[in-house]
Design an enzyme around this catalytic site. Structure first.
Site, PDB file in Angstrom:
ATOM      1  N   SER A 163     -25.568 -23.105  55.552  1.00  0.00           N
ATOM      2  CA  SER A 163     -24.655 -23.366  56.669  1.00  0.00           C
ATOM      3  C   SER A 163     -23.219 -22.974  56.383  1.00  0.00           C
ATOM      4  O   SER A 163     -22.319 -23.329  57.150  1.00  0.00           O
ATOM      5  CB  SER A 163     -24.696 -24.863  57.021  1.00  0.00           C
TER       6      SER A 163
ATOM      7  N   GLU B  86       0.800  -1.228   0.000  1.00  0.00           N
ATOM      8  CA  GLU B  86       0.000   0.000   0.000  1.00  0.00           C
ATOM      9  C   GLU B  86       0.832   1.278   0.000  1.00  0.00           C
ATOM     10  O   GLU B  86       0.421   2.281  -0.565  1.00  0.00           O
ATOM     11  CB  GLU B  86      -0.923   0.019   1.237  1.00  0.00           C
TER      12      GLU B  86
END
Length: 677
Positions: free
Chosen positions: A335, A78
């Site tokens: 518990s 590019e």
């Protein structure tokens, strides 16, 4: 000399004008800033991403995130002079103008990567005017940002397929992986796609995509950036045949982190993506056993730095109520707080592991609680009471500690306790789950057991650790509690799994009405917590912590690494059996307790051995508690007994119902009616 002065003034005026325009009309960075938010694991692997407000997958991508080979191919194809030009390449511009003049049409473009970044930031109709604006914007970008930052803009905004923008989003969608490791063929395809994203879509238009990739490879060979063999091999690589889904791990935690920090585009969590994926898979398999819309939440924490390495807020994010984060939903903990009650009692020298404590019927005002198994076990050690999760002993200890004081200690450690029904005061039901807590807070408290009793905030992000600590109990008490819990029996079916190789100190819990099943364990530097229940809180009769949550917890431990070292408390395992001082031998004074008939149990059927003559054998009578001497009556008739003992023997004359009464020295009574056979 004089003619130069107007020129210099004009030049200076022009420069000032350009600087002013640059100052007052900066590049519009909003598209770049409006990237998708993403959450990664501690190593940078994506867990979950979110689309932008305009519905795009646009993941922020920097130079260091991508394969250097892709960057080389991109720049070579590019903009080969990218690192040297000021944003506009004069040589490329001159070549493009010359070709246009000589041929009458555009032969090649002159757009640099910086100009493309400018166009991606501010898309507009193409034309000579738009190209001129791109050049000016490119110069602005070069003045304001480094070359690597400009590449980051392109890598984030470049269009690929559909609503996918940016290299990271593209590689995840096309190849199912991050952009850090790409083949030459994959890199070439990524270079080709932004030029014509729709026309070269590799799934919809594979031939066009293959041709575009071939064009890139051919030009790179011509420019001596690739050899022919490498280019040919890259051209033979297959193309993606379907768009792949984006990673979707720890969706509940990712959602929560993003909601807490809406400005950051990338949040780095402390999770382990591999462990997270494995845990989610396991939990989904376990959830398949349920047909009542039950869900599962789980957390695994590395104790040394409180790093949350695995977090499952629910097993089906897109199911009914699936987006509720059940790991931070307030639920009754059952518990699971009992270990902390006993640990604080050890610190207060109220009891020791071998202290004997009564598990007998007792009323607390109008409340007459029972054990989970609806039975009573008489006098037991504190160690056994915790291992068997007996309710009456835990309530007796909490009553002496003070529930408000106990709750204050938990709150100081960082836990949030939510009272039910608008209540404002803490009571004894706290020991059995009479408050609301989250799995997050419960795991935070259990992590303290593995760190000398010190509670610290859990870490969800890979930032500096919060070094604040809050003592829940002493190191000795914490290590003793771990020893007791580690000596308890394993759930059914667990003994043959890999978790047998590690000692897991764990506690289960079940809330009232079987709404919540819990299991939390500590082992080898990790704590794992599991919750099982329905998101809407409706009961699940028959499902309890030991059977529903504990097996999942053990299997999750199998997936964790073995951390070196063990809790550094001062006591050894032998401390669980050390000689208890006489003053702590018993938690209660027998004289303060009413007598309780241990045998025969009330409303029971007793089968006695037969004598040689055919008659029934003797019936043993046994009681606990009360002030000696004890007196026994059967069917209203006194029975001879030793005044020093709490038992007697009675010879029945045949089968049938009998009524047994025991009376202590303070005239307190207990009775039992049984049938002899």
């Amino acid at each position: 000399m004089r003619p130069r002065k107007p020129f210099l003034v004009g030049a200076a005026t022009g420069v000032l004008l350009l600087l002013g325009l640059d100052l007052f009309f900066p590049p519009d960075m909003s598209r770049y800033e409006e990237a998708s938010q993403a959450v990664t694991d501690a190593g940078g692997q994506l867990l979950r991403a979110f689309t932008t407000t305009d519905g795009m997958w646009r993941l922020r991508t920097d130079v260091q995130d991508v394969d250097p080979r892709y960057l080389d191919l991109l720049i070579a194809y590019e903009d080969k002079r990218f690192w040297r030009h000021p944003g506009v390449d004069p040589l490329a511009l001159a070549r493009a103008l010359g070709q246009w003049v000589s041929s009458g049409h555009v032969v090649s473009g002159a757009s640099t990567l910086t100009m493309q970044a400018a166009r991606l930031l501010e898309p507009r109709q193409r034309g000579i005017g738009a190209k001129f604006v791109e050049m000016l914007r490119a110069l602005q970008l070069e003045r304001r940002y480094s070359k690597r930052e400009i590449l980051g803009i392109y890598l984030t905004l470049a269009p690929f397929i559909g609503n996918v923008e940016g290299v990271q989003a593209a590689t995840l969608s096309l190849f199912g992986k991050s952009p850090s490791q790409l083949t030459v063929g994959e890199s070439a395809l990524l270079v080709a796609l932004p030029q014509s994203p729709a026309a070269r879509h590799p799934v919809n238009h594979p031939e066009a995509a293959r041709a575009g990739r071939g064009e890139v490879l051919k030009r790179l060979v011509e420019r001596d950036r690739l050899d022919s063999q490498t280019a040919n091999e890259a051209g033979e690589e297959g193309l993606p045949t379907a768009r792949m889904p984006f990673p979707f791990l720890a969706p509940h935690l990712a959602q929560g982190l993003i909601e807490r920090d809406k400005s950051s585009k990338r949040l780095v969590s402390i999770l382990d993506a591999k462990l997270q994926a494995s845990a989610e898979s396991l939990i989904k398999r376990e959830a398949e056993w349920y047909n009542d819309q039950a869900s599962i939440a789980a957390i695994a924490v590395r104790i040394k730095d409180r790093a949350v390495r695995m977090y499952v807020g629910g097993h089906d994010f897109f199911g009914p109520q699936g987006q509720v984060d059940l790991a931070k939903a307030t639920r009754s903990p059952g518990s699971t707080l009992k270990p902390f009650i006993y640990g604080m009692a050890f610190d207060e020298l109220m009891a020791m592991p071998q202290t004997r404590i009564q598990d007998l019927p007792k009323r607390f005002g109008d409340w007459a609680p029972k054990n989970f198994d609806r039975d009573y076990h008489g006098r037991v050690t504190v160690q056994a009471a915790l291992q068997q999760s007996l309710n009456l002993p835990a309530l007796a200890v909490l009553e002496r500690l003070g529930p408000e004081r106990f709750a204050a200690q938990l709150r100081t450690a960082g836990a949030t306790l939510q009272l039910p029904g608008g209540r404002t005061s803490i009571g004894l039901p706290l020991a059995l789950g009479g408050v609301g807590m989250t799995l997050r807070d419960l795991v935070m408290l259990y992590a303290a057991l593995g760190d000398e009793g010190k509670a610290k905030p859990l870490r969800y992000l890979a930032d500096a650790a919060d070094e604040r600590s809050f003592p829940v109990m002493s190191p000795d008490a914490a290590w003793t509690i771990l020893g007791i819990l580690g000596d308890g029996p394993r759930p059914d079916g667990i003994a043959d799994t890999g978790s047998l190789s590690r000692r897991i100190s764990y506690k289960t819990g079940t809330s009232y009405g079987f709404r919540d099943a819990w299991a939390v364990g500590v082992s080898n530097g990790y704590v794992v917590g599991v919750w099982v229940g329905r998101a809407d809180g409706t009961p699940r009769p028959g499902f309890y912590g030991r059977q529903a949550a504990a097996p999942i917890m053990f299997k999750l431990f199998d997936q964790l690494p073995q951390e070196s070292g063990a809790p550094s408390g001062l006591l050894k395992e032998a401390s669980l059996r050390y000689e208890t001082p006489l003053a702590l031998a018993r938690f209660e004074d027998d004289d303060d307790l009413k007598p309780h008939i241990l045998y025969p149990p009330d409303s029971s059927l007793i089968e006695l051995a037969r004598q040689k003559s055919g008659g029934l054998g003797a019936l043993t009578l046994r009681a606990e508690g009360g002030a000696l001497p004890l007196r026994w009556l059967v069917n209203g008739m006194p029975i001879a007994s030793d005044e020093r003992l709490s038992e007697a023997s009675w010879q029945p004359d045949g089968e049938g119902f009998v009524h047994v009464v025991v009376i202590d020295a303070k005239d307190r009574i207990d009775t039992a009616s049984v049938r002899l056979k």
